[in-house]
Design an enzyme around this catalytic site. Sequence first.
Site, short mmCIF file in Angstrom:
data_model
loop_
_atom_site.label_atom_id
_atom_site.label_comp_id
_atom_site.label_asym_id
_atom_site.label_seq_id
_atom_site.Cartn_x
_atom_site.Cartn_y
_atom_site.Cartn_z
N ASP A 7 0.86 -1.18 0.00
CA ASP A 7 0.00 0.00 0.00
C ASP A 7 0.90 1.23 0.00
O ASP A 7 2.05 1.17 0.45
CB ASP A 7 -0.92 0.00 1.23
N GLU A 9 1.00 5.75 0.51
CA GLU A 9 0.38 7.02 0.87
C GLU A 9 1.03 8.09 0.01
O GLU A 9 2.22 8.00 -0.33
CB GLU A 9 0.54 7.33 2.35
N GLU A 52 -5.74 18.37 2.82
CA GLU A 52 -6.70 17.27 2.67
C GLU A 52 -5.99 15.91 2.66
O GLU A 52 -6.53 14.92 3.16
CB GLU A 52 -7.54 17.43 1.40
#
Length: 234
Positions: A7, A9, A52
């Site tokens: 994964d 980010e 965000e």
Amino acid sequence: MREIIFDTETTGLDPKTGDRMVEIGCVEMIGRVETGRTYHAYFNPDRDMPPEAERVHGLSAAFLATKPRFAETVAELLAFLEDSPLVAHNAGFDFGFLNNELELVGHQPISLDRMVDTVVLARKKHPGAKLSLDALCTRYGIDRSHRVKHGALLDAELLAQVYVELTGGRQIGLGLSALDPAADTAAQPSANAPWHRPPTNRPRREPRPHCASPEELERHRVFIGGIAEAIWTR
């Protein structure tokens, strides 16, 4: 078979507009069983962190400024990945960012032939259901109470458990394949293999008695006779 669940980010949604990968987490599985080997790294993206995006993973520009750049650790990452299939949730997103970073430092992108997308697997198995990682963890009873924010290694560890469920359930790890990958295929007969009749030259055994002898029946009658108001005599 060796597989890597991973994964990422990022600073945003699109590497083509300048967004960068800031974290990667990888979990090694062999025969769909976690081996305990992982790879985890943060990267300095040399740019700001949009608010965000920071709200999603909690990684600030100040924190990442102290981390190495992707080029400094790419050799370690590629050594861990080897040529194994790479499993990710919404894998096109993660592959896009990983390959963008590789291309920026002059490496060949990873072939999409190695991509396994758990969203695709989940859509086939649960059509019409919610397909987020959180939703699948809930469906399969996987504890995610410690997942306050997104984190690449944590999400890869959760996804590894989801992947097992999507591809057959926990029972697949109960065989010998985790210890001997060759046993995984050796123990399974080929679908085209001929059926062989069991050998007929085994020594014949006399049937074992399966009913009481007259002597045993008489002893039982005497025993019952000694019981006051025995229900067997009503």
